[in-house]
Design a protein around this motif. Structure first.
Motif, PDB file in Angstrom:
ATOM      1  N   THR A  14       0.862  -1.177   0.000  1.00 14.15           N
ATOM      2  CA  THR A  14       0.000   0.000   0.000  1.00 14.15           C
ATOM      3  C   THR A  14       0.896   1.223   0.000  1.00 14.15           C
ATOM      4  O   THR A  14       2.053   1.154   0.446  1.00 14.15           O
ATOM      5  N   LEU A  15       0.367   2.354  -0.444  1.00 13.35           N
ATOM      6  CA  LEU A  15       1.179   3.568  -0.407  1.00 13.35           C
ATOM      7  C   LEU A  15       1.530   3.950   1.026  1.00 13.35           C
ATOM      8  O   LEU A  15       2.635   4.426   1.293  1.00 13.35           O
ATOM      9  N   LYS A  35      -2.869   9.129 -10.025  1.00 11.57           N
ATOM     10  CA  LYS A  35      -3.458   7.827 -10.297  1.00 11.57           C
ATOM     11  C   LYS A  35      -3.213   7.461 -11.760  1.00 11.57           C
ATOM     12  O   LYS A  35      -3.146   8.341 -12.622  1.00 11.57           O
ATOM     13  N   HIS A  36      -3.095   6.158 -12.017  1.00  9.50           N
ATOM     14  CA  HIS A  36      -2.949   5.654 -13.380  1.00  9.50           C
ATOM     15  C   HIS A  36      -4.228   4.879 -13.708  1.00  9.50           C
ATOM     16  O   HIS A  36      -4.346   3.703 -13.358  1.00  9.50           O
ATOM     17  N   ASP A  37      -5.176   5.539 -14.346  1.00  9.88           N
ATOM     18  CA  ASP A  37      -6.498   4.945 -14.551  1.00  9.88           C
ATOM     19  C   ASP A  37      -6.430   3.648 -15.358  1.00  9.88           C
ATOM     20  O   ASP A  37      -7.153   2.693 -15.065  1.00  9.88           O
ATOM     21  N   ALA A  38      -5.565   3.597 -16.363  1.00  9.31           N
ATOM     22  CA  ALA A  38      -5.503   2.410 -17.231  1.00  9.31           C
ATOM     23  C   ALA A  38      -4.950   1.195 -16.489  1.00  9.31           C
ATOM     24  O   ALA A  38      -5.213   0.054 -16.872  1.00  9.31           O
ATOM     25  N   MET A  39      -4.182   1.436 -15.425  1.00  7.77           N
ATOM     26  CA  MET A  39      -3.525   0.354 -14.706  1.00  7.77           C
ATOM     27  C   MET A  39      -4.098   0.128 -13.302  1.00  7.77           C
ATOM     28  O   MET A  39      -3.709  -0.814 -12.615  1.00  7.77           O
ATOM     29  N   HIS A  42      -1.635   3.756  -8.180  1.00 11.06           N
ATOM     30  CA  HIS A  42      -1.376   5.145  -7.820  1.00 11.06           C
ATOM     31  C   HIS A  42       0.024   5.239  -7.243  1.00 11.06           C
ATOM     32  O   HIS A  42       0.654   4.217  -6.941  1.00 11.06           O
ATOM     33  N   ASN A  43       0.519   6.478  -7.084  1.00  6.91           N
ATOM     34  CA  ASN A  43       1.918   6.612  -6.682  1.00  6.91           C
ATOM     35  C   ASN A  43       2.171   7.835  -5.824  1.00  6.91           C
ATOM     36  O   ASN A  43       1.322   8.709  -5.649  1.00  6.91           O
ATOM     37  N   CYS A  44       3.387   7.861  -5.286  1.00  5.56           N
ATOM     38  CA  CYS A  44       3.987   9.037  -4.671  1.00  5.56           C
ATOM     39  C   CYS A  44       5.303   9.262  -5.410  1.00  5.56           C
ATOM     40  O   CYS A  44       5.968   8.303  -5.815  1.00  5.56           O
ATOM     41  N   VAL A  45       5.680  10.520  -5.604  1.00  2.00           N
ATOM     42  CA  VAL A  45       6.861  10.805  -6.413  1.00  2.00           C
ATOM     43  C   VAL A  45       7.676  11.950  -5.823  1.00  2.00           C
ATOM     44  O   VAL A  45       7.159  12.805  -5.103  1.00  2.00           O
ATOM     45  N   PHE A  54      11.920   9.414  -8.405  1.00  4.03           N
ATOM     46  CA  PHE A  54      11.645   8.232  -7.578  1.00  4.03           C
ATOM     47  C   PHE A  54      10.135   8.043  -7.572  1.00  4.03           C
ATOM     48  O   PHE A  54       9.391   8.960  -7.257  1.00  4.03           O
ATOM     49  N   GLU A  55       9.690   6.845  -7.930  1.00  5.56           N
ATOM     50  CA  GLU A  55       8.259   6.538  -7.910  1.00  5.56           C
ATOM     51  C   GLU A  55       7.988   5.415  -6.916  1.00  5.56           C
ATOM     52  O   GLU A  55       8.541   4.327  -7.017  1.00  5.56           O
ATOM     53  N   LEU A  56       7.140   5.695  -5.956  1.00  4.57           N
ATOM     54  CA  LEU A  56       6.621   4.690  -5.040  1.00  4.57           C
ATOM     55  C   LEU A  56       5.249   4.314  -5.572  1.00  4.57           C
ATOM     56  O   LEU A  56       4.372   5.169  -5.682  1.00  4.57           O
ATOM     57  N   ILE A  57       5.052   3.036  -5.915  1.00  6.64           N
ATOM     58  CA  ILE A  57       3.834   2.650  -6.618  1.00  6.64           C
ATOM     59  C   ILE A  57       3.147   1.481  -5.916  1.00  6.64           C
ATOM     60  O   ILE A  57       3.803   0.619  -5.322  1.00  6.64           O
ATOM     61  N   ALA A  58       1.813   1.477  -5.976  1.00  9.55           N
ATOM     62  CA  ALA A  58       1.016   0.412  -5.369  1.00  9.55           C
ATOM     63  C   ALA A  58      -0.299   0.280  -6.124  1.00  9.55           C
ATOM     64  O   ALA A  58      -0.729   1.201  -6.837  1.00  9.55           O
ATOM     65  N   ILE A  59      -0.938  -0.861  -5.969  1.00 10.06           N
ATOM     66  CA  ILE A  59      -2.285  -1.037  -6.512  1.00 10.06           C
ATOM     67  C   ILE A  59      -3.230  -0.076  -5.807  1.00 10.06           C
ATOM     68  O   ILE A  59      -3.171   0.079  -4.583  1.00 10.06           O
ATOM     69  N   ASP A  60      -4.080   0.595  -6.574  1.00  9.23           N
ATOM     70  CA  ASP A  60      -5.050   1.535  -6.013  1.00  9.23           C
ATOM     71  C   ASP A  60      -6.286   0.757  -5.549  1.00  9.23           C
ATOM     72  O   ASP A  60      -7.033   0.232  -6.379  1.00  9.23           O
ATOM     73  N   PRO A  61      -6.519   0.663  -4.237  1.00  7.28           N
ATOM     74  CA  PRO A  61      -7.649  -0.142  -3.754  1.00  7.28           C
ATOM     75  C   PRO A  61      -9.004   0.450  -4.101  1.00  7.28           C
ATOM     76  O   PRO A  61     -10.020  -0.252  -4.052  1.00  7.28           O
TER      77      PRO A  61
END
Length: 211
Positions: A14-15, A35-39, A42-45, A54-61
């Motif tokens: 999780t983020l 957020k990345h709608d197609a995927m 979501h992320n923190c950068v 730097f991209e911190l990425i996780a599945i958007d619940p």
């Protein structure tokens, strides 16, 4: 071709888990990104020096299931189990000014080219249809941005910079040959060992390796 490191992704369960872990490791709070709608991720950068981020990425619940496999192997059960333990170095992305030439020259399949847009900015990225990471994430994804300032210029500089990308592989000669063909040999250190990807960062807490 002009190839340079564009950004690198650290995956998290999780983020919130990722932000907390990076605060402990690096001494900074990574700001919310997008957020990345197609995927359905979501992320923190944050900036990481030399027009990279730097991209911190996780599945958007909160997002619906995507119409395709998520990028960076995030749908893979093994990846998900590893991320539940702690955030991990997941993937790195190389910025190129000729994506079509990179794909044409590649000795292995880099995946399909997916088009993305946010506002008036567009980019093209290599993403395997099944969401896997070529060479288990040791080989980068490739990105080509539409003309304009690099996205990192609009992100916060928190004093974290990428020092090096480190790669271990049981067959370094094979990987080095691929890197030479793709003209990215100067972007990572390759050594013999169990398959592993890590990012060495200079941070407010000193030199930190995320693997």
């Amino acid at each position: 071709m002009r190839n340079k490191i564009d950004h690198f992704a650290v995956g998290a369960d999780t983020l919130a888990q990722g932000v907390s872990a990076m605060k402990d490791a690096l001494g900074v709070d990574i700001p919310q990104g997008s957020k990345h709608d197609a995927m359905s991720t979501h992320n923190c950068v944050m900036q990481a020096g030399n027009e990279s981020f730097f991209e911190l990425i996780a599945i958007d619940p909160d997002a619906p299931e995507p119409a395709r496999a998520r990028w960076f192997s995030l749908d893979d059960n093994t990846t998900q189990a590893r991320l539940k333990e702690r955030p991990r170095a997941l993937c790195w992305v190389v910025n190129t000014d000729d994506l079509d030439a990179v794909i044409a020259s590649s000795p292995i399949d880099l995946g399909e080219v997916v088009n993305f847009q946010r506002g008036d900015r567009t980019w093209r990225l290599t993403v395997p249809k099944d969401g896997h990471l070529p060479e288990n994430g040791l080989l980068p994804a490739f990105i080509e941005w539409s003309p304009g300032p690099h996205p990192s210029t609009g992100q916060q500089n928190l004093g974290v910079t990428l020092s090096k990308v480190q790669i271990q592989t049981p067959d370094p000669a094979h990987l080095k040959e691929i890197f030479e063909t793709l003209q990215i040999s100067h972007l990572a250190e390759i050594a013999e060992g169990p398959t592993a990807l890590s990012f060495v960062l200079d941070s407010p807490k000193g030199s930190v390796t995320i693997e």
